[in-house]
Design an enzyme around this catalytic site. Structure first.
Site, PDB file in Angstrom:
ATOM      1  N   ASP A  60       0.861  -1.187   0.000  1.00 31.00           N
ATOM      2  CA  ASP A  60       0.000   0.000   0.000  1.00 31.00           C
ATOM      3  C   ASP A  60       0.901   1.242   0.000  1.00 31.00           C
ATOM      4  OD1 ASP A  60      -2.296   1.592   0.334  1.00 31.00           O
ATOM      5  OD2 ASP A  60      -3.217   0.068   1.624  1.00 31.00           O
ATOM      6  N   ASP A  76      -2.777   4.686  -2.804  1.00 29.12           N
ATOM      7  CA  ASP A  76      -3.839   5.215  -1.940  1.00 29.12           C
ATOM      8  C   ASP A  76      -4.252   6.622  -2.378  1.00 29.12           C
ATOM      9  OD1 ASP A  76      -5.302   5.069   0.730  1.00 29.12           O
ATOM     10  OD2 ASP A  76      -4.171   6.924   0.978  1.00 29.12           O
ATOM     11  N   GLU A 136      -6.482   3.445  -6.128  1.00 30.89           N
ATOM     12  CA  GLU A 136      -7.700   3.569  -5.345  1.00 30.89           C
ATOM     13  C   GLU A 136      -8.460   4.739  -5.954  1.00 30.89           C
ATOM     14  OE1 GLU A 136      -7.744   5.548  -1.634  1.00 30.89           O
ATOM     15  OE2 GLU A 136      -9.507   4.503  -0.946  1.00 30.89           O
ATOM     16  N   HIS A 184     -11.266  -2.315   3.907  1.00 31.16           N
ATOM     17  CA  HIS A 184     -11.095  -1.709   5.228  1.00 31.16           C
ATOM     18  C   HIS A 184     -11.806  -0.367   5.366  1.00 31.16           C
ATOM     19  CE1 HIS A 184      -8.316   0.251   2.621  1.00 31.16           C
ATOM     20  NE2 HIS A 184      -8.108   1.183   3.532  1.00 31.16           N
ATOM     21  N   ASP A 185     -12.347   0.164   4.264  1.00 31.07           N
ATOM     22  CA  ASP A 185     -13.082   1.428   4.337  1.00 31.07           C
ATOM     23  C   ASP A 185     -14.585   1.207   4.308  1.00 31.07           C
ATOM     24  OD1 ASP A 185     -10.828   3.043   4.461  1.00 31.07           O
ATOM     25  OD2 ASP A 185     -10.615   3.128   2.294  1.00 31.07           O
TER      26      ASP A 185
HETATM   27  C1  NOJ Z   1      -7.922   5.737   1.601  1.00 28.94           C
HETATM   28  C2  NOJ Z   1      -7.682   4.620   2.566  1.00 28.94           C
HETATM   29  O1  NOJ Z   1      -8.233   3.456   2.034  1.00 28.94           O
HETATM   30  C3  NOJ Z   1      -8.329   5.028   3.865  1.00 28.94           C
HETATM   31  O2  NOJ Z   1      -8.357   3.987   4.788  1.00 28.94           O
HETATM   32  C4  NOJ Z   1      -7.575   6.207   4.395  1.00 28.94           C
HETATM   33  O3  NOJ Z   1      -8.204   6.678   5.561  1.00 28.94           O
HETATM   34  C5  NOJ Z   1      -7.531   7.332   3.355  1.00 28.94           C
HETATM   35  N1  NOJ Z   1      -7.215   6.863   2.043  1.00 28.94           N
HETATM   36  C6  NOJ Z   1      -6.466   8.315   3.717  1.00 28.94           C
HETATM   37  O4  NOJ Z   1      -5.222   7.744   3.450  1.00 28.94           O
END
Ligand code: NOJ
Length: 579
Positions: A127, A228, A282, A349-350
């Site tokens: 990541d 990311d 992402e 995870h989000d």
């Molecule tokens: C996306 C990530 O998936 C998330 O978990 C994070 O809080 C934000 N970017 C900031 O890096």
């Protein structure tokens, strides 16, 4: 019982509507790629397996579970950030990109873990969090100490002598995206939390730093990068005023500027093509065109992207309709049929847990509905991204009170809702359903204390349903979610049609059943997924005698002129095509 008649369906199934001269999709050597054929498992290291009793997952824990990972049939692991970090955003606030947070272990532990994966044929995806750093990174410490500091231009500053900066929305900070630093008498920009200052990608030195970091990890042997929040790396740095309410569509306003593609081409040249690694972004912009500009092979930028349209479908307990779900996947597939490649996922995870949002997490249906969703993920075109625990059917955790939350996102949203005088009961109901903390609870290994995740106090509460949902219980049960998942990865790997085949949606209006075919040369499979807790019958012929590749129920009657699917039944049938 629900009946649905579709003549086209029969024609498509028998292949008789196909034009004689129709081109058949075949997987050419040029199009074939290991990362297209891969099955990716997203491993949240903090919650996977703790070996030293600090309540926090670690690399030796992953090593202990390497055989488990191999047994799943997955071929890639994307691990969330494990670098040195104050952990304000669980590691997405990196203070040293080349150092490992000691709680995870040492660099030797990392090497052992990577070797162990490679020995088992598993590729490793790192990541890369470089839209922003932590405010504890030495770059930001220097940058915010003086305007003359060598790192000052590593970040975006609005000098106070120009007055207040134009409003920028922050995803985590209800007070907005700028913060003032007295030492430099200027405001810095942070698209995420106050402690996550945005890096200035216009500065060639920043870009070089990033490529050097990526090379460092590529030299160590990582096989891919997940970029990311990368669509925000390029922004309009004149910082114009944007119209009120623009934050609802913030990607369009804040990111995806044309320079992003120059940066990506540069990155591709410097890193990606040199090491035969792949990179996934992402976010995929706001349009298909944006997404293509990121991933089309002839552009030499990234290889893959993931969009948020599916996970955005179901942010409240009202849920989603199957029609919307089909539309999202079908339109993305259509748009990527000829060129480009995307990830297929339903959780990460989000997000809250897959089965709680897209399936049915009641004790009666959670097994079959997770099996159905996994059948879906592993039978679509695109690389399937499986989030840890979804191979078991791990569910949301009930967290009705704000005090139970540790996540910066939840806390920021709560603060904003309070400031806006929102109905806080309604707010908490939605948070409880959709919070990403639901998806971060410790992995459920067995029925021992803390689900076998740790001997200490877990950093995040274990879901009490671990007594029923856990690896040990499922490993020896041929009907479990886990056993089905393993079968399904095998089916995907044995059938290239599931990777490369054309996708064709059937029964587009059907409200319970998602049905589609995948076709590659002479191979054709039919996928039937009942997304509802009711039986559903669809009319069809000619299935008789076909080979069932997978079925999450014991039976399926293909003898007659209709097929009745049990609640959440998921079946893949290999069809004989007429060539
Ligand atoms: C996306 C990530 O998936 C998330 O978990 C994070 O809080 C934000 N970017 C900031 O890096």
């Amino acid at each position: 019982m629900d009946k649905f008649l579709l003549i086209l369906f029969l024609l498509v199934l028998t292949g008789s509507c196909r034009n004689e001269v129709e081109q058949k999709t075949v997987a050419t050597e040029k199009n074939k790629k290991w990362w297209k054929e891969g099955i990716l498992y997203q491993l949240y290291p903090q919650s996977f397996k703790d070996t030293d009793g600090d309540g926090f997952g670690d690399f030796p824990g992953v090593v202990e579970k390497l055989d488990y990972l191999e047994s799943l049939g997955i071929t890639m692991v994307w691990m969330n950030p494990f670098f040195e970090s104050p952990l304000v955003d669980n590691g997405y606030d990196v203070s040293d990109y080349r150092a490992i947070l000691p709680r995870y272990g040492t660099m030797d532990d990392f090497d052992a873990m990577l070797d162990g994966m490679h020995e088992r044929g598993i590729k490793f995806v790192l990541d890369v969090v470089v839209n922003h750093s932590s405010d504890q990174h030495k770059w930001f410490k220097g940058a915010s100490s003086s305007r003359d500091n060598e790192y000052h231009d590593y970040y975006h500053w609005w000098p106070a002598e120009k007055g207040e900066p134009p409003h920028r929305h922050s995803l985590f900070d209800p007070e907005g995206g700028w913060d003032y630093v007295e030492a430099v008498d200027a405001y810095y920009l942070h698209t995420f939390a106050e402690v996550q200052p945005d890096l200035n990608w216009e500065n060639p030195k920043v870009r070089q730093e990033v490529y050097d970091i990526m090379k460092f990890w590529a030299e160590k042997g990582v096989d891919g990068f997940r970029m990311d929040a990368f669509q925000f790396a390029s922004k309009d740095t004149t910082f114009p005023e944007f119209p009120k309410g623009h934050e609802k569509d913030f990607i369009k306003w804040y990111g995806m500027r044309p320079q992003l593609h120059d940066y990506l081409k540069e990155m591709n040249n410097e890193v990606i093509r040199k090491y035969d690694v792949f990179a996934v972004s992402e976010g995929a912009g706001s349009t298909f065109e944006d997404a293509h500009k990121l991933v089309d092979a002839d552009r030499n930028e990234l290889q893959m992207a993931y969009h948020f349209e599916t996970v955005d479908l179901s942010r409240t307990p009202e849920g989603y309709t199957l029609k919307e779900f089909k539309d999202v996947f079908t339109s993305w597939d259509e748009s990527f049929a000829e060129e480009g490649w995307i990830s297929i996922f339903l959780s990460n995870h989000d997000n809250a847990r897959m089965v709680s949002r897209f399936g049915n997490d009641s004790p009666e249906f959670r097994t079959v509905s997770t099996q159905m969703l996994n059948t879906f993920l592993l039978s679509m075109r695109g690389t399937p991204y499986i989030y840890y625990g979804d191979e078991l059917g791990m569910t949301n955790l009930d967290m009705p009170k704000i005090e139970e939350y540790v996540d910066i996102d939840a806390k920021g949203k709560y603060k904003a809702a309070m400031a806006n005088n929102e109905d806080m009961d309604a707010f908490m109901e939605v948070l409880n359903y959709s919070s990403r903390e639901n998806g971060r609870t410790p992995m459920q290994w067995d029925t021992t204390a803390n689900a076998g995740f740790t001997n200490g106090t877990p950093w995040k509460k274990v879901n009490p349903n671990y007594r029923e949902i856990n690896v040990a219980a499922q490993e020896n049960d041929p009907n479990s979610v886990l056993s089905h998942f393993k079968k399904m990865t095998e089916v995907r790997k044995k059938n290239p049609v599931l990777v490369y085949g054309d996708y064709e949606l059937l029964l587009p209006e059907h409200e319970q059943v998602y049905a589609y075919t995948r076709t590659l040369g002479e191979d054709r499979v039919l996928v039937l997924l009942n997304f509802s807790e009711r039986e559903s019958t669809i009319d069809m012929e000619k299935l008789n005698g076909q080979n069932i590749l997978i079925n999450n129920y014991d039976d399926l009657d293909l003898e007659g002129t209709s097929v009745t699917l049990q609640p959440y039944q998921a079946v893949i049938v290999s069809m004989e095509t007429e060539s």
